[in-house]
Design a protein around this motif. Sequence first.
Motif, mmCIF file in Angstrom:
data_model
loop_
_atom_site.group_PDB
_atom_site.id
_atom_site.type_symbol
_atom_site.label_atom_id
_atom_site.label_comp_id
_atom_site.label_asym_id
_atom_site.label_seq_id
_atom_site.Cartn_x
_atom_site.Cartn_y
_atom_site.Cartn_z
ATOM 1 N N ALA A 138 6.412 -1.640 8.817
ATOM 2 C CA ALA A 138 6.997 -1.365 7.661
ATOM 3 C C ALA A 138 5.939 -1.371 6.778
ATOM 4 O O ALA A 138 4.638 -1.977 7.142
ATOM 5 N N THR A 139 6.198 -0.782 5.439
ATOM 6 C CA THR A 139 4.952 -0.762 4.552
ATOM 7 C C THR A 139 4.933 -2.091 3.742
ATOM 8 O O THR A 139 5.797 -2.823 4.027
ATOM 9 N N SER A 140 3.723 -2.358 2.971
ATOM 10 C CA SER A 140 3.699 -3.454 2.177
ATOM 11 C C SER A 140 2.681 -3.340 0.841
ATOM 12 O O SER A 140 2.231 -2.100 1.022
ATOM 13 N N ASP A 141 2.915 -4.220 0.006
ATOM 14 C CA ASP A 141 2.175 -4.059 -1.067
ATOM 15 C C ASP A 141 1.634 -5.474 -1.711
ATOM 16 O O ASP A 141 2.458 -6.464 -1.580
ATOM 17 N N ALA A 142 0.724 -5.505 -2.321
ATOM 18 C CA ALA A 142 0.091 -6.673 -2.640
ATOM 19 C C ALA A 142 1.019 -7.314 -3.862
ATOM 20 O O ALA A 142 0.973 -8.511 -4.130
ATOM 21 N N ARG A 143 1.480 -6.506 -4.627
ATOM 22 C CA ARG A 143 2.563 -6.621 -5.912
ATOM 23 C C ARG A 143 3.593 -7.474 -5.281
ATOM 24 O O ARG A 143 4.412 -7.963 -6.223
ATOM 25 N N LEU A 144 4.100 -7.309 -3.962
ATOM 26 C CA LEU A 144 5.249 -7.894 -3.615
ATOM 27 C C LEU A 144 4.890 -9.473 -3.038
ATOM 28 O O LEU A 144 5.873 -10.071 -2.585
ATOM 29 N N ILE A 145 3.639 -9.786 -3.006
ATOM 30 C CA ILE A 145 3.457 -11.233 -2.392
ATOM 31 C C ILE A 145 3.934 -12.128 -3.159
ATOM 32 O O ILE A 145 3.933 -12.167 -4.346
ATOM 33 N N SER A 146 4.586 -13.077 -2.597
ATOM 34 C CA SER A 146 5.361 -14.265 -3.287
ATOM 35 C C SER A 146 5.492 -15.579 -2.048
ATOM 36 O O SER A 146 4.999 -15.099 -1.076
ATOM 37 N N PRO A 147 5.939 -16.724 -2.476
ATOM 38 C CA PRO A 147 5.836 -17.739 -1.693
ATOM 39 C C PRO A 147 6.625 -17.401 -0.403
ATOM 40 O O PRO A 147 6.522 -17.982 0.698
#
Length: 271
Positions: A138-147
Amino acid sequence: MAVALVLVLIAVGSVIFHLVSPWWWTPIASNWRYIDDTIIITFWITGAVFVAVVLFMAYCVYRFRHRAGQQAHYEPENKRLEWWLTLVTAVGVAAMLTPGLFVWRQFITVPEDATDIEVVGQQWQWSFRLPGPDGKLATSDARLISPDNPLGINKDDPKSQDDVVIEGGELHLPVGKPVKALLRSIDVIHDFYVPELRAKMDLVPGQVSYIWFTPTRTGSFDILCAELCGVGHPQMRGTLVIQEQKDYQAWLQHQAARSFARLSPASGGPD
């Protein structure tokens, strides 16, 4: 005479030391023997130039040593010598660059059947993401990083639910299958390095770099960070485990508990 003899011993001793030296590269475990071959070509060219220059110096020291009544000859330039040196230098540089260009082309040309995986560096551990049963990442994005989503996986991507997430553990891969590693950093510059694979590439915050390789033998190999990334840099290590295809598939089936769907909150994804 003593100085000339010392220079000759340096040249001869350097060659002998290379031939009998117990230090050499670690045994290769991937398709990148081309890199070793290119380095060897460069080494022999520069080594031959080193020996030639040192022996020439020894000759000059002996041939033009001080002798009573001998006067130095003044020759401010020599066009013929300059052309020869320019030509020989150009041929030597071309001989070193040409193999590297072919290898670089192979290095950036990923096979169509390569499997995408993701390698994420952070202070001071390695995390990995593998495609699940669907075989797609799947795609990923640094802005979606969370605990709850430390790798920033896109929960709206339908391919994300079966992705296998491994934080600080072992990266397992099958032998003989090309792999394209997508490299991301979530803090500072890191460098993914596996000496036996000759795989080495920077992870730069804000961009996705990549490296591809085909493991050629089974075993466990150290994953190192080859870029100074802070006080914990020496402890930033991981393990790459190369397995036979059936063993890898068995391991992958046992990773269902590490799927993104299982790790995400009950809502189906990170907030």
